[in-house]
Design a protein around this motif. Structure first.
Motif, PDB file in Angstrom:
ATOM      1  N   ARG A 471       0.640  -1.163  -0.168  1.00 40.23           N
ATOM      2  CA  ARG A 471      -0.016  -0.045   0.073  1.00 40.23           C
ATOM      3  C   ARG A 471       1.025   1.408   0.105  1.00 40.23           C
ATOM      4  NH1 ARG A 471      -2.691  -0.636   4.493  1.00 40.23           N
ATOM      5  NH2 ARG A 471      -1.108   0.395   5.695  1.00 40.23           N
ATOM      6  N   ASP A 472       1.633   1.308   0.724  1.00 45.12           N
ATOM      7  CA  ASP A 472       2.573   2.488   0.859  1.00 45.12           C
ATOM      8  C   ASP A 472       3.478   2.645  -0.435  1.00 45.12           C
ATOM      9  OD1 ASP A 472       2.083   2.906   3.462  1.00 45.12           O
ATOM     10  OD2 ASP A 472       3.709   1.834   4.406  1.00 45.12           O
ATOM     11  N   TRP A 473       3.925   1.655  -1.046  1.00 44.68           N
ATOM     12  CA  TRP A 473       4.804   1.662  -2.260  1.00 44.68           C
ATOM     13  C   TRP A 473       3.690   2.082  -3.567  1.00 44.68           C
ATOM     14  CZ3 TRP A 473       9.560   1.944  -3.604  1.00 44.68           C
ATOM     15  CH2 TRP A 473      10.532   1.718  -2.860  1.00 44.68           C
ATOM     16  N   LEU A 474       2.538   1.580  -3.668  1.00 45.14           N
ATOM     17  CA  LEU A 474       1.865   1.945  -4.716  1.00 45.14           C
ATOM     18  C   LEU A 474       0.967   2.996  -4.353  1.00 45.14           C
ATOM     19  CD1 LEU A 474       0.280  -1.844  -4.979  1.00 45.14           C
ATOM     20  CD2 LEU A 474       1.737  -0.660  -6.703  1.00 45.14           C
ATOM     21  N   TYR A 475       0.647   3.684  -3.346  1.00 41.95           N
ATOM     22  CA  TYR A 475      -0.392   4.562  -3.097  1.00 41.95           C
ATOM     23  C   TYR A 475       0.163   5.656  -2.370  1.00 41.95           C
ATOM     24  CZ  TYR A 475      -3.807   1.180  -4.564  1.00 41.95           C
ATOM     25  OH  TYR A 475      -4.457   0.283  -5.412  1.00 41.95           O
ATOM     26  N   GLY A 476       1.367   5.633  -1.722  1.00 44.79           N
ATOM     27  CA  GLY A 476       1.948   6.590  -0.759  1.00 44.79           C
ATOM     28  C   GLY A 476       2.275   7.776  -1.616  1.00 44.79           C
ATOM     29  N   GLU A 477       2.372   9.216  -1.095  1.00 42.08           N
ATOM     30  CA  GLU A 477       2.815  10.453  -1.587  1.00 42.08           C
ATOM     31  C   GLU A 477       4.242  10.359  -1.679  1.00 42.08           C
ATOM     32  OE1 GLU A 477       1.137  13.851   0.180  1.00 42.08           O
ATOM     33  OE2 GLU A 477      -1.073  13.315  -0.079  1.00 42.08           O
ATOM     34  N   LYS A 478       4.745   9.813  -0.647  1.00 37.05           N
ATOM     35  CA  LYS A 478       6.241   9.721  -0.650  1.00 37.05           C
ATOM     36  C   LYS A 478       6.862   7.977  -0.944  1.00 37.05           C
ATOM     37  CE  LYS A 478       6.901  14.144   0.695  1.00 37.05           C
ATOM     38  NZ  LYS A 478       7.751  15.181  -0.174  1.00 37.05           N
ATOM     39  N   THR A 479       8.011   8.078  -1.419  1.00 32.11           N
ATOM     40  CA  THR A 479       8.377   6.883  -1.734  1.00 32.11           C
ATOM     41  C   THR A 479       8.945   6.264  -0.334  1.00 32.11           C
ATOM     42  OG1 THR A 479       9.060   7.641  -3.832  1.00 32.11           O
ATOM     43  CG2 THR A 479      10.083   5.419  -3.178  1.00 32.11           C
ATOM     44  N   PRO A 480       8.536   4.936  -0.046  1.00 30.04           N
ATOM     45  CA  PRO A 480       9.085   4.488   1.276  1.00 30.04           C
ATOM     46  C   PRO A 480      10.533   4.082   1.297  1.00 30.04           C
ATOM     47  CG  PRO A 480       6.902   3.390   0.142  1.00 30.04           C
ATOM     48  CD  PRO A 480       7.453   4.237  -0.738  1.00 30.04           C
ATOM     49  N   PRO A 481      11.096   3.598   2.243  1.00 30.41           N
ATOM     50  CA  PRO A 481      12.526   3.310   2.341  1.00 30.41           C
ATOM     51  C   PRO A 481      12.593   2.069   1.644  1.00 30.41           C
ATOM     52  CG  PRO A 481      11.693   3.779   4.462  1.00 30.41           C
ATOM     53  CD  PRO A 481      10.533   3.731   3.715  1.00 30.41           C
ATOM     54  N   MET A 482      13.671   1.888   0.769  1.00 30.87           N
ATOM     55  CA  MET A 482      13.909   0.747  -0.013  1.00 30.87           C
ATOM     56  C   MET A 482      14.497  -0.298   0.819  1.00 30.87           C
ATOM     57  SD  MET A 482      13.797  -1.042  -2.759  1.00 30.87           S
ATOM     58  CE  MET A 482      13.385   0.387  -4.059  1.00 30.87           C
ATOM     59  N   PRO A 483      13.949  -1.642   1.018  1.00 25.65           N
ATOM     60  CA  PRO A 483      14.440  -2.836   1.749  1.00 25.65           C
ATOM     61  C   PRO A 483      15.928  -2.983   1.177  1.00 25.65           C
ATOM     62  CG  PRO A 483      12.187  -3.118   1.057  1.00 25.65           C
ATOM     63  CD  PRO A 483      12.754  -1.985   0.426  1.00 25.65           C
ATOM     64  N   GLY A 484      16.994  -3.182   2.068  1.00 22.61           N
ATOM     65  CA  GLY A 484      18.396  -3.599   1.705  1.00 22.61           C
ATOM     66  C   GLY A 484      19.052  -2.478   1.046  1.00 22.61           C
ATOM     67  N   HIS A 485      18.566  -1.297   1.188  1.00 25.59           N
ATOM     68  CA  HIS A 485      19.299   0.120   0.887  1.00 25.59           C
ATOM     69  C   HIS A 485      19.044   1.177   1.637  1.00 25.59           C
ATOM     70  CE1 HIS A 485      20.851  -2.007  -2.898  1.00 25.59           C
ATOM     71  NE2 HIS A 485      19.798  -2.437  -3.122  1.00 25.59           N
ATOM     72  N   PRO A 486      19.243   1.180   2.722  1.00 23.09           N
ATOM     73  CA  PRO A 486      18.856   2.474   3.544  1.00 23.09           C
ATOM     74  C   PRO A 486      19.475   3.582   3.269  1.00 23.09           C
ATOM     75  CG  PRO A 486      20.444   0.737   4.549  1.00 23.09           C
ATOM     76  CD  PRO A 486      19.981   0.051   3.354  1.00 23.09           C
ATOM     77  N   ASP A 487      20.335   3.646   2.401  1.00 23.73           N
ATOM     78  CA  ASP A 487      21.147   4.816   2.222  1.00 23.73           C
ATOM     79  C   ASP A 487      20.429   5.644   0.781  1.00 23.73           C
ATOM     80  OD1 ASP A 487      21.966   2.615   0.596  1.00 23.73           O
ATOM     81  OD2 ASP A 487      23.380   3.770  -0.152  1.00 23.73           O
ATOM     82  N   TRP A 488      19.519   4.895   0.302  1.00 23.11           N
ATOM     83  CA  TRP A 488      18.945   5.440  -0.946  1.00 23.11           C
ATOM     84  C   TRP A 488      17.993   6.689  -0.594  1.00 23.11           C
ATOM     85  CZ3 TRP A 488      17.208   1.325  -5.073  1.00 23.11           C
ATOM     86  CH2 TRP A 488      18.379   0.658  -5.367  1.00 23.11           C
ATOM     87  N   ARG A 489      17.999   7.587  -1.383  1.00 21.72           N
ATOM     88  CA  ARG A 489      17.351   9.119  -1.015  1.00 21.72           C
ATOM     89  C   ARG A 489      16.719   9.200  -2.174  1.00 21.72           C
ATOM     90  NH1 ARG A 489      18.525   7.238   2.808  1.00 21.72           N
ATOM     91  NH2 ARG A 489      19.804   8.258   4.846  1.00 21.72           N
ATOM     92  N   SER A 490      15.469   9.987  -1.958  1.00 24.59           N
ATOM     93  CA  SER A 490      14.519  10.489  -3.241  1.00 24.59           C
ATOM     94  C   SER A 490      14.658  11.972  -3.014  1.00 24.59           C
ATOM     95  CB  SER A 490      13.421   9.831  -3.114  1.00 24.59           C
ATOM     96  OG  SER A 490      12.467  10.295  -4.435  1.00 24.59           O
ATOM     97  N   ASN A 491      14.835  12.595  -4.194  1.00 25.35           N
ATOM     98  CA  ASN A 491      14.847  14.032  -4.346  1.00 25.35           C
ATOM     99  C   ASN A 491      13.655  14.383  -4.992  1.00 25.35           C
ATOM    100  OD1 ASN A 491      15.528  16.733  -4.777  1.00 25.35           O
ATOM    101  ND2 ASN A 491      16.899  16.566  -6.299  1.00 25.35           N
ATOM    102  N   PRO A 492      12.753  15.212  -4.191  1.00 27.40           N
ATOM    103  CA  PRO A 492      11.442  15.527  -4.880  1.00 27.40           C
ATOM    104  C   PRO A 492      11.533  16.605  -6.040  1.00 27.40           C
ATOM    105  CG  PRO A 492      11.469  16.058  -2.365  1.00 27.40           C
ATOM    106  CD  PRO A 492      12.821  15.758  -2.781  1.00 27.40           C
TER     107      PRO A 492
END
Length: 500
Positions: A471-492
């Motif tokens: 639900r968070d990945w498909l419908y969230g306004e923000k991208t959830p944390p990526m499993p296995g990659h806690p260092d990944w960041r999303s730039n609005p």
């Protein structure tokens, strides 16, 4: 509603409705008098959140038969007869069809003349006698089909030597009357009459060719139900190239005759592409496959069922990397499983089509050309919040611009949606993910499916509830944390071009 069905016997009349026997007096009434007694018609729709007036309630189309005659010039209207065999699911005093950009000269319902009018982009048909729920009904429309008009509205595509079709997402009804929504899949028969020197090809397999005078009628039939947006007719000075794919699958490419040798290095890759996709998800789901190369500028390629449409310039542009063109061919092939065989119930489920096709495009590029899937997904993650802000989340995209419907196909439904699949694979593991993909295309073959269906199947395959995660990945306004990659960041504010 729609489901996998045996083919309708196309050339046999449907049985007469019992109502005709019960209501002889009404049969004698003119369709015009019946129509006059009803309130003014209004355009309908099945309530798709992105295309609210698309599709029509009250009936399930079983089969279409399209008879079209090409006049020899691609800026002149084609004459056509469209026959629709359907099953009424409600009592119907009127039958709404999606149709625009053509002139209707006659309509019959079960062989009797019927009144007709237009409202918006609907053709509203009033049979002389209402149709009862559960009754079969045959609607025959005599009309023209006009290929002129703006190129970006979809429907007919004018090529250098004829015509092709690009009906996605809501443009099939610019070509023929229909229930123009992927939720109502049906079998198709095409009869295409063209002048000497031209070749006509359509979805499915050949079912006969008859010459009469200076014209030839080419017939094709599908063996599997198909959404209207995936219909394809090609008319031109074409070479039809045959070869054999895995398990004896007949492969059939349609290319400009003058480009036959130029395109052969690309065409001969298709058997290998099919073999690779079958290793990923299982047997190819249809009776044939091939590449249709059109001398036209569309700005896209399109996964029309069994015969994917490509721009000539994709193969002729020597500046494009070989791996890129190769992976785009796999993208459209992957759609034969994801989007064509398993079709979306609503257009908000588009991510299931494009996310999967982009996923296998990227996976193929990694396996065959060393193009890192992880690097591509990390770049998509960086852009994901920006994509969601401008286009909505993957499973709840913003509606397209009314005057530019193709704007629905934004980056969030391509790599933004394949990113969801990457996250799911990270969460449940590669083995469970591969089982899910195979189960998905097997369980829903020749059917429609929804995002909720995918979420439920993912949970059953993984052995745990994935509703909250997806639900968070498909419908969230923000991208959830990526499993296995806690260092990944999303730039609005970020963004990246969508893949081809």
């Amino acid at each position: 509603m729609p489901f996998a069905r045996p083919p309708v016997p196309f050339d046999h009349a449907l049985p007469p409705r019992a109502r005709w026997l019960r209501s002889a007096a009404l049969v004698a009434s003119s369709a015009g008098l019946v129509a006059a007694s009803l309130p003014a018609p209004a355009p309908l729709g099945i309530g798709d959140p992105l295309f609210p007036h698309l599709g029509n309630p009250g009936y399930d189309v079983l089969a279409y038969t399209l008879d079209v005659a090409y006049p020899g010039a691609n800026d002149k209207p084609l004459s056509a007869v469209t026959r629709i065999d359907a099953l009424a699911t409600d009592d119907l005093e009127r039958i709404n069809l999606d149709f625009t950009h053509g002139e209707v000269s006659a309509v019959t319902v079960d062989g009797r003349p019927a009144a007709h009018t237009t409202r918006g982009e609907d053709l509203v048909v009033t049979p002389a006698v209402p149709v009862d729920a559960g009754e079969p009904v045959r609607i025959t429309v005599t009309h023209t089909s006009d290929p002129s008009g703006p190129a970006d509205t979809g429907g007919w595509v004018r090529t250098g030597d004829g015509l092709a079709m690009a009906n996605q997402a809501d443009a099939a009804h610019r070509v023929f009357p229909s229930n123009d929504h992927p939720a109502d899949k049906a079998y198709f028969t095409f009869r295409i009459t063209v002048p000497d020197g031209l070749t006509a090809v359509a979805n499915g397999l050949p079912a006969g060719r008859v010459r009469h005078g200076s014209t030839t009628t080419w017939t094709y039939r599908t063996r599997h139900p198909m959404a209207t947006e995936l219909a394809q007719i090609s008319i031109g000075r074409s070479a039809v190239v045959h070869r054999t794919g895995p398990h004896g699958l007949p492969l059939r490419d349609v290319v400009p005759a003058a480009d036959r040798e130029l395109l052969e290095p690309w065409l001969r890759r298709t058997p290998g592409h099919v073999e690779w996709m079958e290793r990923q998800v299982g047997p190819y789901p249809f009776e044939t496959y091939g590449v249709l190369v059109a001398d036209a500028t569309t700005g896209f390629e399109l996964e029309t069922q069994t015969l994917s449409l490509f721009e000539r310039r994709l193969f002729a542009d020597t500046t494009l990397p070989e791996w890129y063109v190769d992976s785009i061919m796999v993208h459209e092939l992957a759609h034969q499983w994801f989007g064509n065989s398993v079709s979306p119930r609503s257009w908000s489920d588009l991510w299931l089509n494009e996310g999967h096709a982009s996923w296998y495009e990227a996976l193929y590029a990694e396996e065959t050309a060393g193009r890192s899937l992880e690097r591509r997904m990390k770049a998509a993650y960086a852009a994901s919040d920006g994509w969601r802000a401008t286009g909505g989340p993957p499973a709840a995209p913003e509606p397209p611009s009314p005057d530019h419907k193709i704007s629905l196909f934004r980056p969030v439904v391509y790599d933004g949606s394949s990113l969801v699949l990457y996250a799911l694979r990270q969460e449940i593991g590669t083995d469970a993910f591969r089982r899910l993909e195979r189960a998905w295309v097997t369980r829903y073959r020749d059917r429609n499916a929804t995002t909720a269906d995918f979420v439920a199947l993912a949970g059953r395959t993984a052995g745990r509830d994935l509703t909250g995660f997806l639900r968070d990945w498909l419908y969230g306004e923000k991208t959830p944390p990526m499993p296995g990659h806690p260092d990944w960041r999303s730039n609005p504010a970020g963004g990246a071009p969508k893949p081809g």
